[in-house]
Every structure is written in structure tokens, then in C-alpha cells.
Design a protein around this motif. Sequence first.
Motif, PDB file in Angstrom:
ATOM      1  N   GLN A  86       0.816  -1.214   0.000  1.00 14.01           N
ATOM      2  CA  GLN A  86       0.000   0.000   0.000  1.00 14.01           C
ATOM      3  C   GLN A  86       0.855   1.272   0.000  1.00 14.01           C
ATOM      4  O   GLN A  86       0.357   2.364  -0.296  1.00 14.01           O
ATOM      5  CB  GLN A  86      -0.953   0.012   1.207  1.00 14.01           C
ATOM      6  CG  GLN A  86      -0.270   0.165   2.553  1.00 14.01           C
ATOM      7  CD  GLN A  86       0.206  -1.159   3.157  1.00 14.01           C
ATOM      8  OE1 GLN A  86       0.309  -2.165   2.452  1.00 14.01           O
ATOM      9  NE2 GLN A  86       0.469  -1.157   4.440  1.00 14.01           N
ATOM     10  N   SER A  87       2.146   1.134   0.307  1.00 17.26           N
ATOM     11  CA  SER A  87       3.032   2.302   0.350  1.00 17.26           C
ATOM     12  C   SER A  87       3.651   2.628  -1.005  1.00 17.26           C
ATOM     13  O   SER A  87       4.371   3.620  -1.132  1.00 17.26           O
ATOM     14  CB  SER A  87       4.149   2.089   1.378  1.00 17.26           C
ATOM     15  OG  SER A  87       3.618   2.028   2.682  1.00 17.26           O
ATOM     16  N   LEU A  88       3.394   1.801  -2.015  1.00 21.50           N
ATOM     17  CA  LEU A  88       3.924   2.108  -3.355  1.00 21.50           C
ATOM     18  C   LEU A  88       3.370   3.438  -3.841  1.00 21.50           C
ATOM     19  O   LEU A  88       4.107   4.294  -4.336  1.00 21.50           O
ATOM     20  CB  LEU A  88       3.553   0.992  -4.330  1.00 21.50           C
ATOM     21  CG  LEU A  88       3.914   1.245  -5.798  1.00 21.50           C
ATOM     22  CD1 LEU A  88       5.422   1.357  -5.971  1.00 21.50           C
ATOM     23  CD2 LEU A  88       3.340   0.129  -6.679  1.00 21.50           C
ATOM     24  N   LEU A  89       2.072   3.617  -3.717  1.00 27.15           N
ATOM     25  CA  LEU A  89       1.427   4.879  -4.096  1.00 27.15           C
ATOM     26  C   LEU A  89       0.473   5.275  -2.979  1.00 27.15           C
ATOM     27  O   LEU A  89      -0.498   4.572  -2.693  1.00 27.15           O
ATOM     28  CB  LEU A  89       0.663   4.733  -5.405  1.00 27.15           C
ATOM     29  CG  LEU A  89      -0.159   5.963  -5.829  1.00 27.15           C
ATOM     30  CD1 LEU A  89       0.763   7.138  -6.145  1.00 27.15           C
ATOM     31  CD2 LEU A  89      -1.040   5.644  -7.025  1.00 27.15           C
ATOM     32  N   THR A 128       5.222   7.927  -4.263  1.00 26.21           N
ATOM     33  CA  THR A 128       4.871   7.491  -5.612  1.00 26.21           C
ATOM     34  C   THR A 128       5.914   6.509  -6.139  1.00 26.21           C
ATOM     35  O   THR A 128       7.057   6.483  -5.656  1.00 26.21           O
ATOM     36  CB  THR A 128       4.787   8.680  -6.593  1.00 26.21           C
ATOM     37  OG1 THR A 128       6.118   9.203  -6.798  1.00 26.21           O
ATOM     38  CG2 THR A 128       3.877   9.775  -6.067  1.00 26.21           C
ATOM     39  N   PRO A 129       5.558   5.698  -7.141  1.00 28.82           N
ATOM     40  CA  PRO A 129       6.552   4.818  -7.764  1.00 28.82           C
ATOM     41  C   PRO A 129       7.769   5.579  -8.274  1.00 28.82           C
ATOM     42  O   PRO A 129       8.900   5.092  -8.181  1.00 28.82           O
ATOM     43  CB  PRO A 129       5.763   4.179  -8.916  1.00 28.82           C
ATOM     44  CG  PRO A 129       4.347   4.163  -8.431  1.00 28.82           C
ATOM     45  CD  PRO A 129       4.191   5.447  -7.659  1.00 28.82           C
ATOM     46  N   TYR A 173      12.585  12.166  -0.945  1.00 31.52           N
ATOM     47  CA  TYR A 173      11.971  11.438  -2.050  1.00 31.52           C
ATOM     48  C   TYR A 173      10.599  10.877  -1.682  1.00 31.52           C
ATOM     49  O   TYR A 173       9.724  10.774  -2.542  1.00 31.52           O
ATOM     50  CB  TYR A 173      12.886  10.281  -2.497  1.00 31.52           C
ATOM     51  CG  TYR A 173      14.184  10.756  -3.094  1.00 31.52           C
ATOM     52  CD1 TYR A 173      14.316  10.935  -4.466  1.00 31.52           C
ATOM     53  CD2 TYR A 173      15.276  11.060  -2.281  1.00 31.52           C
ATOM     54  CE1 TYR A 173      15.508  11.382  -5.015  1.00 31.52           C
ATOM     55  CE2 TYR A 173      16.464  11.508  -2.820  1.00 31.52           C
ATOM     56  CZ  TYR A 173      16.583  11.672  -4.187  1.00 31.52           C
ATOM     57  OH  TYR A 173      17.754  12.129  -4.730  1.00 31.52           O
ATOM     58  N   ILE A 174      10.433  10.502  -0.421  1.00 29.26           N
ATOM     59  CA  ILE A 174       9.168   9.945   0.062  1.00 29.26           C
ATOM     60  C   ILE A 174       8.534  10.987   0.979  1.00 29.26           C
ATOM     61  O   ILE A 174       8.946  11.162   2.125  1.00 29.26           O
ATOM     62  CB  ILE A 174       9.392   8.617   0.815  1.00 29.26           C
ATOM     63  CG1 ILE A 174      10.185   7.643  -0.064  1.00 29.26           C
ATOM     64  CG2 ILE A 174       8.067   8.026   1.250  1.00 29.26           C
ATOM     65  CD1 ILE A 174       9.546   7.346  -1.416  1.00 29.26           C
ATOM     66  N   HIS A 175       7.526  11.692   0.452  1.00 26.70           N
ATOM     67  CA  HIS A 175       6.988  12.870   1.132  1.00 26.70           C
ATOM     68  C   HIS A 175       5.804  12.532   2.044  1.00 26.70           C
ATOM     69  O   HIS A 175       4.813  13.251   2.083  1.00 26.70           O
ATOM     70  CB  HIS A 175       6.595  13.924   0.098  1.00 26.70           C
ATOM     71  CG  HIS A 175       7.746  14.390  -0.732  1.00 26.70           C
ATOM     72  ND1 HIS A 175       8.603  15.379  -0.334  1.00 26.70           N
ATOM     73  CD2 HIS A 175       8.187  13.967  -1.950  1.00 26.70           C
ATOM     74  CE1 HIS A 175       9.530  15.568  -1.266  1.00 26.70           C
ATOM     75  NE2 HIS A 175       9.299  14.710  -2.262  1.00 26.70           N
ATOM     76  N   ASP A 176       5.949  11.422   2.731  1.00 24.39           N
ATOM     77  CA  ASP A 176       4.990  11.029   3.760  1.00 24.39           C
ATOM     78  C   ASP A 176       5.818  10.624   4.972  1.00 24.39           C
ATOM     79  O   ASP A 176       6.522   9.601   4.931  1.00 24.39           O
ATOM     80  CB  ASP A 176       4.122   9.864   3.280  1.00 24.39           C
ATOM     81  CG  ASP A 176       3.047   9.480   4.298  1.00 24.39           C
ATOM     82  OD1 ASP A 176       3.400   9.278   5.477  1.00 24.39           O
ATOM     83  OD2 ASP A 176       1.877   9.355   3.894  1.00 24.39           O
ATOM     84  N   ILE A 232       5.490   6.915   6.175  1.00 27.44           N
ATOM     85  CA  ILE A 232       6.049   5.925   5.247  1.00 27.44           C
ATOM     86  C   ILE A 232       7.568   6.030   5.216  1.00 27.44           C
ATOM     87  O   ILE A 232       8.275   5.011   5.218  1.00 27.44           O
ATOM     88  CB  ILE A 232       5.450   6.110   3.841  1.00 27.44           C
ATOM     89  CG1 ILE A 232       3.951   5.781   3.853  1.00 27.44           C
ATOM     90  CG2 ILE A 232       6.178   5.249   2.816  1.00 27.44           C
ATOM     91  CD1 ILE A 232       3.255   5.994   2.523  1.00 27.44           C
ATOM     92  N   ALA A 233       8.092   7.257   5.195  1.00 31.48           N
ATOM     93  CA  ALA A 233       9.543   7.445   5.167  1.00 31.48           C
ATOM     94  C   ALA A 233      10.194   6.842   6.411  1.00 31.48           C
ATOM     95  O   ALA A 233      11.230   6.163   6.323  1.00 31.48           O
ATOM     96  CB  ALA A 233       9.880   8.931   5.049  1.00 31.48           C
ATOM     97  N   ALA A 234       9.600   7.085   7.584  1.00 29.09           N
ATOM     98  CA  ALA A 234      10.154   6.548   8.830  1.00 29.09           C
ATOM     99  C   ALA A 234      10.071   5.025   8.850  1.00 29.09           C
ATOM    100  O   ALA A 234      11.012   4.340   9.273  1.00 29.09           O
ATOM    101  CB  ALA A 234       9.408   7.144  10.023  1.00 29.09           C
TER     102      ALA A 234
END
Length: 492
Positions: free
Chosen positions: A226-229, A242-243, A271-274, A277-279
Amino acid sequence: MGHEDRGRRTGYDTVNIQQAKDGIKEAVRSYLDKDAAGNYLVGRARQRAIMLMGAPGIGKTAIMSQIAAEMDIGYIGYTITHHTRQSAIGLPYIERRSYGGREYSITEYTLSEIIASVYEAIENQGKQEGILFIDEINCVSETLSPAMLDLLQNKKFGPHRIPEGWILVAAGNPPEYNSSVRDFDIVTLDRVRVVNVSADADVWLKYAHNNGIHDAITYYIQMKPQSLLSVERTVDGPMFATPRGWEDLSVVLKQHEKLGFPAEAELISQYIHDPDIAAEFGRYMYFHAKYKQDYDVTGIMEGQYEDKIENMKAASIDEKLAVTSVFVGEINKDAEDNAALSYLESRLVSMGEPVGRESVRRSVDVMRKGMRRRLDGNITSYERNSITFSLSRMEPLGEEPSAEELKGLLQEVRGELGASAERIVRRFDNTFGFMRSCFGDSQETVSFLASLVDCYQFIMFAVSNDFESFFQRNEELLVKKHDAGLAGGAGA
């Protein structure tokens, strides 16, 4: 229930990115098909523009350049929001014309910058046919919107048509991802082929294995698809992954590893603006590296694994998946290196045996220029990697190489190529032996083989080197299990 509701509820109107790519390839092939006289069988008026709609970063732009490269046709890509009305349709100028014996002043337009670039591509790339890709087409300004409608409906900017043999493909984002989106009317939509694309983690993972995405990322997405997009609007602004972000992060992670730099949380968040998810990925990446070290993956691939079998059997699902992802990544990297060596060998062999320093210099110069021209064009990532490697290996030859130096390089490359092939076979056999010792023919072993089947360079190596042990094991596990599943389904 109306047709629109049925389509949305069943999902028939949405495809994944691989299905979109395959469908567009088929459309382009059909549009470019000709009769014996060289006439296009699908006339220009019936060659509907293709419009891809999907979330940002899902791969819409990437697949278009891939399609053109794989089909060996031309490619020009534009993000239309970067253009003004003048650059899109041309600048007006006054021309004098005579009608019915009287002279009038009329307005004409200079050639559109975008149309001009297509003609330049025809000349520079030497491709009479190709794809003109227009991105963010439903996010243009109000002044440019009529020109976009004219483009989709009539395949022209102002009075200037897209050259025959060039297929128009456009892309846009649904309104939930971009507040600048403008809806197209029914008249326009009835003149285009709309392809709605959704994220699919399983399909993306195949792409990731195929393109050498960092194995920490493939491991994480397997665990957290679910973290791909993920896109969420909050009071603090949008939070998203995002991918495209994952793929770009993969590149920088590999470079940091090469240079010995740490991959800090700040780097991931660029790069991962959440934040969540980034953590979370940061934690998974830490354990991924830990498992790789704890299990001595390099030692296992060299056959030193007897003392690790029991630990792996008792490992958590996370550990098993992490170690398997490293195996796949390592073997695929070996195959990529082998492909680059093979490419360089073929280039050197194609030169023949030039005699005399001037002949050698000319032959090397022609080969280098040819490879650099390829780099300037739209080519597959595999060819780009091989050319970049080849040019770097030829750099020490200088501008005035001798025939002896060329022969020496060819012998060196052939030696490395043989050692590389032996390494791939050895490391695969040892890894498969370890997996089977731990898991037998269960899902873990099957997953390992299936992931390798998705790796293009590894499969090309297996085919070109008649990799018998791989094909035997593939037949034993994947094919037989697939047939057994079909038989079970038929019996049910």
C-alpha cells in the motif's frame, strides 16, 4: 445502475501500468501498419490520440519512452504546462494575399516549436515514424486549453499538423491529484482513446526486479504494498509516496552505498513525502541491512551455508523475505555486469582487425561516436548501461590506440566475461541449494525463482549461455506447480 457506475464498481475501466504499456504498443503497431503500397491501413482521421490518465509518478512518462525505444521508432516528449500559447501554436505574423483580384492582409503563424521539434527528431534520429508524447495535458492554462482540444481532436497545433507516421499520446492526472485539472468535454473524449491507469504493487515489483531497483525497496514494497502509491491531503499540505519517488530513491541509495555515505532519514524524506512511510521504510532498510550481514549473504552465495540453515528455517517472514530480496538483487546485478561485458565484446569484435595506427584510430573513433549518438537518443535502460560501461572501459585507450591495445582489451574483456558467467552459475546454484535446504519446494523457494524470472538481464544470460541448471529448476518448481494448479482448478 448505469454503465458508468458498473464500470467504476467492477474496475473494468482501469488497467495497471504493464497492461497500459502492452495496449499502447498494440495501438502504435496497428496505426503504423501499412499495405503493400506503403499506405497506412488505419487512416490519419481514425488514428485516435491515446490519453493516459493516472496518479503522478505512476510511470506514464517512463513507459512511453520505453515503448519507442523497444519499437525502434522516434520519440519526443513535452510537459505542456511549461509552454505558452505562442510556443505551442506559433507566433502570428501578417501576410499579404490576393483573392478575387483584391489584396488582403491575413494572419498566419510561424511553425509551432513542438511540431518543429518533431521534424528535427526525424532528421536527427533518422526515424520517419515515432511518438509525440504530451504530458499534463489537462493542466494547461485557460489560454492554451483550446489549442489542446484542437490537438487531441485534429492532431495539430494551430494550422500545423503532426507529421504523418507520428502517433499522438497524451497523459494527465485525475482531479484528486491536481487542483489545476480541467475536464474535457464529451466531444473531445469521443475522439480519443482514454486509458485509466492504477498502481499495482505486484506489477511494479516485476518492473523493479527487471530494472535493478534497490533490494531494500523491493523488500519493503513486498511487505507494505500500500506504500507504493499513497496520496493524502492534510492541513499541513499533501503527504505522498509514488513509484517515481521510490525509483529515484533507489538510484541515490545505490550511489550512497558505492561512496560509503549513510542513508539518513532526511535523505529518504526528500523522495518519500509522507513522514510515516519514510520513517517506516527507514526501519525496514535498517533491518534489511542487518539481516544481510547476520546471514552473511555473500558467504551463502559462495556455498558456505550449512551453519545458517536452521536459523533461516526459524526466521520470521520479514527475515526470509529480506534475505531472498538480497539474493535476487545480487544475482541480477551479476547478470547486468555480464550484459555490459558482452556488449563491449560485441562492439570490439564488430571492428574486425584494423591495420595501422590511423585505421585503428578511425575505427575506434567511429565506434565511440556511434555509441555517444545512441546515448543522446531514446534507448532502453539496458543499452544505456552497457554503452556507459563500454565507453568508460575504452577511456584508457586514449585517442590514439594501437592494434595491440585493442587486442589486449578484447582478451581482457573475454576473460572477465568467462569469469562473470562462472560466477553467475555458481552463485545461483549455491543460493538455490541453500533455499531448498531451508524450505524444500515451498513458497519461499518458488518466490526466489519467480523473482529471477522477472529479471530481464538474468533471463537473457540464461538463454544465451544455455543455463541448464536454472531451466531444470524452473521446470521442476514453477512450471510443474503452475500445471498442478491448473489441473486442480479443472478438477474442482
